[in-house]
Every structure is written in C-alpha cells, then in structure tokens.
Design a protein around this motif. Sequence first.
Motif, PDB file in Angstrom:
ATOM      1  N   UNK A 134       1.607 -28.815 -14.134  1.00  0.00           N
ATOM      2  CA  UNK A 134       0.816 -28.558 -15.340  1.00  0.00           C
ATOM      3  C   UNK A 134       1.689 -28.066 -16.492  1.00  0.00           C
ATOM      4  N   UNK A 135       2.868 -27.519 -16.167  1.00  0.00           N
ATOM      5  CA  UNK A 135       3.785 -26.997 -17.183  1.00  0.00           C
ATOM      6  C   UNK A 135       4.873 -28.006 -17.552  1.00  0.00           C
ATOM      7  N   UNK A 136       4.812 -29.198 -16.956  1.00  0.00           N
ATOM      8  CA  UNK A 136       5.797 -30.259 -17.190  1.00  0.00           C
ATOM      9  C   UNK A 136       5.019 -31.468 -17.704  1.00  0.00           C
ATOM     10  N   UNK A 137       4.768 -31.562 -19.012  1.00  0.00           N
ATOM     11  CA  UNK A 137       3.792 -32.527 -19.509  1.00  0.00           C
ATOM     12  C   UNK A 137       4.177 -34.002 -19.404  1.00  0.00           C
ATOM     13  N   UNK A 138       5.443 -34.332 -19.512  1.00  0.00           N
ATOM     14  CA  UNK A 138       5.808 -35.742 -19.657  1.00  0.00           C
ATOM     15  C   UNK A 138       5.963 -36.448 -18.313  1.00  0.00           C
ATOM     16  N   UNK A 150      -3.613 -28.495 -11.267  1.00  0.00           N
ATOM     17  CA  UNK A 150      -4.932 -28.557 -11.893  1.00  0.00           C
ATOM     18  C   UNK A 150      -5.350 -29.990 -12.190  1.00  0.00           C
ATOM     19  N   UNK A 151      -6.619 -30.258 -11.907  1.00  0.00           N
ATOM     20  CA  UNK A 151      -7.215 -31.560 -12.208  1.00  0.00           C
ATOM     21  C   UNK A 151      -7.769 -31.567 -13.628  1.00  0.00           C
ATOM     22  N   UNK A 164      -7.387 -17.042 -17.822  1.00  0.00           N
ATOM     23  CA  UNK A 164      -8.649 -16.460 -17.374  1.00  0.00           C
ATOM     24  C   UNK A 164      -9.836 -17.383 -17.316  1.00  0.00           C
ATOM     25  N   UNK A 165      -9.622 -18.702 -17.327  1.00  0.00           N
ATOM     26  CA  UNK A 165     -10.722 -19.648 -17.236  1.00  0.00           C
ATOM     27  C   UNK A 165     -10.811 -20.227 -15.827  1.00  0.00           C
ATOM     28  N   UNK A 166     -12.027 -20.417 -15.338  1.00  0.00           N
ATOM     29  CA  UNK A 166     -12.191 -21.044 -14.025  1.00  0.00           C
ATOM     30  C   UNK A 166     -11.883 -22.527 -14.127  1.00  0.00           C
ATOM     31  N   UNK A 167     -11.150 -23.047 -13.160  1.00  0.00           N
ATOM     32  CA  UNK A 167     -10.738 -24.447 -13.198  1.00  0.00           C
ATOM     33  C   UNK A 167     -10.680 -25.007 -11.788  1.00  0.00           C
TER      34      UNK A 167
END
Length: 224
Positions: A108-112, A138-139, A201-204
């Motif tokens: 999720x922290x590696x966009x490309x 994360x989906x 802090x968001x549910x995912x």
Amino acid sequence: MSDLDSQTPYWDAVARTKTFTHPLHAPWLRDVPRDATVLDYGCGYGRTLAALEQLGFGDLSGVDTSPAMLSRARDLHPSMRFAVLDAPPALDRTDASVDLIVLFAVLTCVPRDTAQHGLIAELRRVLRPGGLLCVSDLLLQDDARNRERYDRFAERYDAYGVFETSDGAVCRHHTEHRLRSLLDGFDVVDDRRITVSTMNGHEATGMQFLARAPLGRHGRHGPT
C-alpha cells in the motif's frame, strides 16, 4: 525505487505517531521451525517482529526505508536487529538465505506497478526454495470516501486505487486480483480477509496471503 515508492521524509515525520494493526495469523506459522531465519520487510517500529518473538521465533530481523521508524523500533526492541534500506528494494542478503518473510501493509506504501513487481522479485530472490512469504495488505474499499479519492487521483497517478492521504502520503489499495497477480511466481497456500484499522484510524478491509517460494532445481524444501 523512486521517491514516490519509498516516501522516506513522510515516514520519518510520522514515525512516532502512527499505529499499525495488521494481525499476524499464528496458525499459518504453527509448523515453521522456531530457529527459522525471519525477515520483516518494511518493519516499521517492530510491532510484527515482537509478535513473532512471542510465538517463539528467535532469528528475527527487520528492514525499513525510514531511519526514524527504525529508531523507534530500536527503542522498543533493543535486542532485535534492524537495518535501513538504502536502495530499496535491494536487500543485503545472499540468494536463498531467508526462511520466512513478512510483508505487512507495505504494498500500500509502494504505489507504482514497476516498484511493486521489483519488490516481490527481490523477496523471491532471498527466500529459500520452499520458504514462506506472508503478505497482508489493503483491498479497494467500497465506501463513498474512498471511491471519491480513487476517482480524484486516478488520472494523476495513472492507476485507480492510488490516492493521497490528508497528511501527505501517497498510498494504494488493490483489487484481490492485483494482489494475487503479484504472487504469480509463488504457490499461494492459503488466504483470508481481515478488517483492520488504518494508520489514520479508519476501518478497512484487507487480505492476507500465505505463499510458498518455488522449489529449487534440486527439490530442496524450506520450512513446512
């Protein structure tokens, strides 16, 4: 990786304030020998390594692009081994030298696309034949807030699911197909869906995979 795919200044700035929550699924590791060589790629402040230590693993090390994250990790876990990734995704490891790799909330922290494929290829290089890779990420989310930001940033980053957070990170959510395609060179042993709290802090909804590296030409197995 380019700056977009490591974002070290961002992670250094938030190193003392973020909390990560992706759970370690202990049943997947039940039969892994406790003297296995374990690497946490993108270890952050060492939370998952601490969970592995509680399960009895002893040969533990973590790497991350953020010196500030690793400073926090060393404060919390002074007996563990940590190293900064100077040129990610390159690891200072020989081929086929690691039994188990943990990759939690890193894609999720590696966009490309190119950087993601390069990262997975490097992990496959250092895994022993039959070694295990645990991935948690994360989906794509289906709520209005996320759909709006996927749409808003799709053209800028040329990918649906890449977005900017309110505090300045560029992140990516994935289809299940995308995550599976990144593991094409592995045998996916098991998978499961999870619900987590994101670093803001968001549910995912997320997904975890247990994948096995292919056997070498001599048929040598890693941990079972």
